[in-house]
Design an enzyme around this catalytic site. Structure first.
Site, PDB file in Angstrom:
ATOM      1  N   TYR A 142      -1.843  -0.689  10.170  1.00  0.00           N
ATOM      2  CA  TYR A 142      -1.926  -0.992   8.738  1.00  0.00           C
ATOM      3  C   TYR A 142      -0.669  -0.530   8.013  1.00  0.00           C
ATOM      4  O   TYR A 142      -0.082  -1.268   7.211  1.00  0.00           O
ATOM      5  CB  TYR A 142      -3.163  -0.312   8.153  1.00  0.00           C
ATOM      6  N   SER A 184       0.845  -1.188   0.000  1.00  0.00           N
ATOM      7  CA  SER A 184       0.000   0.000   0.000  1.00  0.00           C
ATOM      8  C   SER A 184       0.882   1.239   0.000  1.00  0.00           C
ATOM      9  O   SER A 184       2.039   1.189   0.455  1.00  0.00           O
ATOM     10  CB  SER A 184      -0.887   0.029   1.255  1.00  0.00           C
TER      11      SER A 184
END
Length: 265
Positions: free
Chosen positions: A154, A141
């Site tokens: 995350y 990501s």
């Protein structure tokens, strides 16, 4: 038809980027094991077979070693081996800040988002190497590149995925197995559905993705196409890389940008 008769595993294939990738792999001749923690895996497999492709569905927890081993065994038993592993499954873990993130939450996010790809590489790479060549693609990501795009849990997990791709590529020297990662920006998936739903209901879609130069979010197919490129022989000399697919978001530090075609004040 870059994947004719290739054996392919896609995790997190029940929706979003995983489903889009599974459908595209199959449309290019791949035989796909569709893995997901929900029965949406069956829906994706049905879409593939309905379109004339070949697919097997399996329900797994991508962060459990026995489930990863079971998934790879299904691909090898069903399709005679393994050529491509797309370790795409992941969870968001919410948006808790550093001080509101408890150990149980960050442990679970790391288990799925980082240990999952580690297990995929550990167990898939030897089987792919048996075929003479192949590829592993991981979903990281832009949150793993720098702060500002996700929670601490995350972001840390995705930064680990980026480094894991580089380290794995090095440790697979001589195997002819390539390992790369894609780094999605804001993409309309099950994980981000509330954001897009709210924007549509509030008539604020013009604000979605406004921080990147393209001024929009991505659709899953746009990420899936990059994953397919990295998995294919078209990317035969791309190895150990993390490719940002984010509309240009990560190309700049935060600035007040001059809009295209407008004169600066």
């Amino acid at each position: 038809m870059r994947f004719t008769d290739k054996s392919i595993i896609v995790t997190g294939a029940g929706s979003g980027i995983g489903r889009a990738a599974a459908l595209l792999f199959a449309s290019e001749g791949g035989r796909v094991v569709v893995a997901d923690k929900t029965d949406c895996a069956d829906e994706t497999a049905h879409l593939i077979t309905q379109a004339g492709g070949t697919a097997k569905a399996i329900r797994i927890d991508a962060g459990l070693e026995e489930d990863v081993i079971r998934t790879i065994a299904l691909a090898c038993d069903s399709f005679g081996g393994l050529d491509v592993m797309f370790a795409n499954a992941g969870i968001s873990g919410g948006m808790a800040n550093l001080f509101d993130t408890d150990v149980a939450l960050i442990t679970e996010v790391l288990r799925v988002n980082l240990i999952g790809p580690f297990l995929a590489i550990k167990h898939a790479a030897p089987r792919i190497a048996e075929r003479g060549k192949g590829a592993i693609v991981l979903t990281a990501s832009v949150a793993g590149i720098r702060s500002g795009a996700g929670s601490p849990a995350y972001s840390a997990s995705k930064a680990g995925v980026i480094n894991l791709a580089a380290v794995s590529a090095q440790q697979l020297t001589g195997s002819n197995v390539r390992v790369n990662a894609i780094c999605p920006g804001l993409t309309e998936t099950g994980m981000t559905k509330p954001v897009f739903d709210y924007a549509r209901e509030a008539n604020k879609m013009d604000r979605v993705g406004r921080l990147n130069p393209l001024h929009r979010g991505a659709q899953p197919e746009e990420l899936a196409k990059v994953a397919l490129f990295l998995a294919s022989d078209d990317a035969s000399y791309v190895n150990g890389q993390a490719i940002a697919v984010d509309g240009g978001l990560s190309s700049s530090h935060p600035v007040t940008r001059q809009e295209y075609g407008k004169t600066a004040a």
